[in-house]
Design a protein around this motif. Structure first.
Motif, mmCIF file in Angstrom:
data_model
loop_
_atom_site.group_PDB
_atom_site.id
_atom_site.type_symbol
_atom_site.label_atom_id
_atom_site.label_comp_id
_atom_site.label_asym_id
_atom_site.label_seq_id
_atom_site.Cartn_x
_atom_site.Cartn_y
_atom_site.Cartn_z
ATOM 1 N N ILE A 282 0.803 -1.316 0.054
ATOM 2 C CA ILE A 282 -0.045 0.018 0.120
ATOM 3 C C ILE A 282 0.841 1.232 -0.108
ATOM 4 N N ASP A 283 0.424 2.340 -0.621
ATOM 5 C CA ASP A 283 1.115 3.556 -0.751
ATOM 6 C C ASP A 283 1.058 4.350 0.400
ATOM 7 N N MET A 284 0.023 4.574 1.104
ATOM 8 C CA MET A 284 -0.416 5.484 2.427
ATOM 9 C C MET A 284 -1.314 4.822 3.137
ATOM 10 N N VAL A 285 -1.003 5.018 4.369
ATOM 11 C CA VAL A 285 -1.728 4.695 5.505
ATOM 12 C C VAL A 285 -2.166 5.862 6.358
ATOM 13 N N LEU A 286 -3.286 5.856 6.912
ATOM 14 C CA LEU A 286 -3.979 6.979 7.674
ATOM 15 C C LEU A 286 -4.536 6.398 8.874
ATOM 16 N N PRO A 287 -3.689 6.085 9.932
ATOM 17 C CA PRO A 287 -4.099 5.406 11.065
ATOM 18 C C PRO A 287 -4.899 6.568 11.966
ATOM 19 N N MET A 288 -6.208 6.153 12.268
ATOM 20 C CA MET A 288 -6.978 6.852 13.101
ATOM 21 C C MET A 288 -6.847 6.877 14.619
ATOM 22 N N ILE A 289 -6.007 7.872 14.748
ATOM 23 C CA ILE A 289 -5.221 8.150 16.060
ATOM 24 C C ILE A 289 -6.199 8.949 17.057
ATOM 25 N N TYR A 290 -7.265 8.410 17.287
ATOM 26 C CA TYR A 290 -8.610 9.081 18.014
ATOM 27 C C TYR A 290 -8.258 8.837 19.416
ATOM 28 N N TYR A 291 -7.559 9.549 19.870
ATOM 29 C CA TYR A 291 -6.731 9.252 21.626
ATOM 30 C C TYR A 291 -7.867 8.870 22.396
ATOM 31 N N ASN A 292 -9.159 9.761 22.499
ATOM 32 C CA ASN A 292 -9.956 9.993 23.482
ATOM 33 C C ASN A 292 -10.996 8.570 23.296
ATOM 34 N N PHE A 293 -10.911 7.992 22.080
ATOM 35 C CA PHE A 293 -11.883 6.811 22.017
ATOM 36 C C PHE A 293 -11.078 5.716 22.984
ATOM 37 N N TYR A 294 -9.801 5.757 23.017
ATOM 38 C CA TYR A 294 -9.220 4.782 23.979
ATOM 39 C C TYR A 294 -8.803 5.288 25.504
ATOM 40 N N ASN A 295 -9.505 6.239 25.827
ATOM 41 C CA ASN A 295 -9.046 6.760 27.195
ATOM 42 C C ASN A 295 -7.820 7.155 27.463
ATOM 43 N N GLU A 296 -7.133 7.499 26.376
ATOM 44 C CA GLU A 296 -5.737 8.042 26.428
ATOM 45 C C GLU A 296 -5.601 9.570 26.575
ATOM 46 N N GLU A 297 -4.304 9.961 26.892
ATOM 47 C CA GLU A 297 -4.096 11.427 26.771
ATOM 48 C C GLU A 297 -3.547 11.859 25.305
ATOM 49 N N LEU A 298 -3.336 13.341 25.166
ATOM 50 C CA LEU A 298 -3.106 13.646 24.006
ATOM 51 C C LEU A 298 -2.004 13.195 23.627
ATOM 52 N N ASP A 299 -0.918 13.091 24.292
ATOM 53 C CA ASP A 299 0.627 12.667 23.805
ATOM 54 C C ASP A 299 0.480 11.253 23.355
ATOM 55 N N TRP A 300 -0.319 10.424 23.586
ATOM 56 C CA TRP A 300 -0.557 9.147 22.818
ATOM 57 C C TRP A 300 -0.574 9.263 21.156
ATOM 58 N N ILE A 301 -1.141 10.375 20.774
ATOM 59 C CA ILE A 301 -0.980 10.637 19.355
ATOM 60 C C ILE A 301 0.393 10.465 18.906
ATOM 61 N N GLY A 302 1.546 11.119 19.602
ATOM 62 C CA GLY A 302 2.788 10.858 19.418
ATOM 63 C C GLY A 302 3.358 9.443 19.340
ATOM 64 N N TYR A 303 3.073 8.814 20.577
ATOM 65 C CA TYR A 303 3.097 7.306 20.392
ATOM 66 C C TYR A 303 2.864 6.597 19.671
ATOM 67 N N ALA A 304 1.597 6.507 19.353
ATOM 68 C CA ALA A 304 0.798 5.809 18.264
ATOM 69 C C ALA A 304 1.383 5.840 16.738
ATOM 70 N N THR A 305 1.726 7.213 16.608
ATOM 71 C CA THR A 305 2.376 7.705 15.308
ATOM 72 C C THR A 305 3.740 7.092 15.306
ATOM 73 N N LYS A 306 4.464 7.061 16.236
ATOM 74 C CA LYS A 306 6.088 6.680 16.218
ATOM 75 C C LYS A 306 5.944 5.138 16.247
ATOM 76 N N GLN A 307 5.033 4.416 16.662
ATOM 77 C CA GLN A 307 5.026 3.025 16.479
ATOM 78 C C GLN A 307 4.725 2.572 15.104
ATOM 79 N N GLY A 308 3.397 3.209 14.503
ATOM 80 C CA GLY A 308 3.431 2.899 13.273
ATOM 81 C C GLY A 308 4.555 3.098 12.260
ATOM 82 N N ILE A 309 5.336 4.199 12.452
ATOM 83 C CA ILE A 309 6.499 4.664 11.835
ATOM 84 C C ILE A 309 7.468 3.632 11.910
#
Length: 369
Positions: A282-309
């Motif tokens: 696949i050429d591009m993925v757009l992970p839906m890092i909707y942190y509030n759906f998972y009861n996470e805090e805002l910085d989880w956006i960075g964590y999940a992005t980095k994990q995917g990278i």
């Protein structure tokens, strides 16, 4: 669905474009060096369109998006190529890339699929998505193991790929139904999901079981605890993977790219919805890092992005972080964009479907400066 990695002197920045070579002169000699300029950090917007609005209304909206920093629209036409053919030129004229967003294995209200009850996924408890749907009424999931269902899905992909002015076909719901919901959504359904529950464990349809048995010579319907059978889990991961790979080859024949909306990072997607997107073609993925759906805090956006990278390391797939703007305050939106940049995303995609505030648009526009 990166932080700028190459720093140029400010003088060079004013004259270098993304596809140019740079001449560097010194007092003693002239050297010509080809320098790869940094790719632009892309801003995407998911929108649903229909037949009722006029061309002028859509043109006004596309111009608004462009003027506020949006580069690309993920356009849901209900997989209707005629509607896409009408609206793609309007978005292109406004300066926007167009990506044809479609529901993939989840096909609610699909008039062709509804003529074939055998195409639908079945739960371990024996409930078919054709008439008994998990969680919500629009969950009508087709089995990627049924050859005719798969053929139908791919025909929809190709129909969108043939439309001029489209940059990619964008697969959404390219997975199985949620075996585990995001923890923040469980109270809405009055559920506890501490194990794989039969009503939410799919696909025990005839097509899927027969295909699996031909490979592994065992029947998942007779397993005491199918959740611990790695071949059964891997079979379903591979059914989605092979469907994506077929779609990739198909759209590339039409000189288009393939993109997808996916769960936040591959290990989580694997666990929750049988979706291992770091193994896809696949050429591009757009992970839906909707942190509030998972009861996470805002910085989880960075964590999940980095994990995917990290999981995509060595692969050509781009990652663009998906953000859920209705739950983001203006200061949090600014921070979320920066978290995505700082952790290696190539861009950010906003799910607003016409609900973005002027203040949020201002943040997006200013973050590009």
């Amino acid at each position: 669905m990166n932080v700028l990695k190459i720093a140029f002197l400010s003088l060079l920045l004013s004259v270098v474009s993304c596809d140019k070579t740079v001449k560097i002169e010194t007092a003693s000699e002239t050297e010509t060096a080809t320098i790869e300029a940094p790719a632009k950090f892309k801003y995407w917007n998911w929108i649903t369109v229909g037949h009722k609005k006029s061309d002028s209304a859509y043109t006004a909206h596309f111009n608004k998006l462009k003027s506020n920093g949006i580069d690309a629209v993920l356009m849901n036409t209900g997989a209707d190529p005629k509607l896409l053919k009408r609206l793609a030129p309007l978005a292109n004229k406004a300066g926007l890339e167009v990506h044809a967003w479609m529901f993939t294995t989840n096909r609610p209200g699909d008039s062709i699929a509804l003529q074939h009850p055998e195409w639908y996924m079945v739960s371990r408890s024996g409930k078919s998505c054709f008439d008994e749907r998990p969680y919500v009424n629009y969950y009508q999931w087709l089995s990627p193991s049924h050859p005719e269902a798969r053929k139908h899905i791919l025909s929809l992909v190709e129909g969108l790929a043939k439309v001029e002015g489209v940059a990619s076909v964008h697969l959404d719901y390219i997975r199985y139904p949620d075996i585990y919901l995001p923890i923040g959504l469980l109270p809405k359904y009055d559920l506890k999901q501490e194990e794989e529950l039969p009503d939410f464990d799919f696909d025990y349809s005839d097509a899927s079981v027969e295909k699996f048995m031909a490979l592994h010579h065992k029947d998942p319907r007779k397993m005491e605890n199918p959740a611990i059978d790695i071949e059964w889990k891997n079979f379903r991961l591979n059914e989605i993977k092979s469907l994506v790979n077929e779609a990739y080859d198909l759209v590339h024949k039409h000189n288009k790219k393939l993109s997808a909306a996916v769960f936040p990072y591959p290990e989580m997607a694997d666990h929750m919805v049988r979706q291992r997107w770091d193994k896809w073609k696949i050429d591009m993925v757009l992970p839906m890092i909707y942190y509030n759906f998972y009861n996470e805090e805002l910085d989880w956006i960075g964590y999940a992005t980095k994990q995917g990278i990290d999981d995509l390391e060595g692969r050509p797939t781009e990652l663009h972080t998906g953000l859920y703007t209705p739950k983001l305050s203006v200061p949090d939106l600014k921070s979320a964009i920066q978290l995505a940049k700082d952790n290696g995303a190539k861009g950010v995609a906003f799910f607003d479907d016409y609900s973005m505030s002027d203040e949020q648009f201002e943040v997006i526009k200013n973050s590009k400066e």
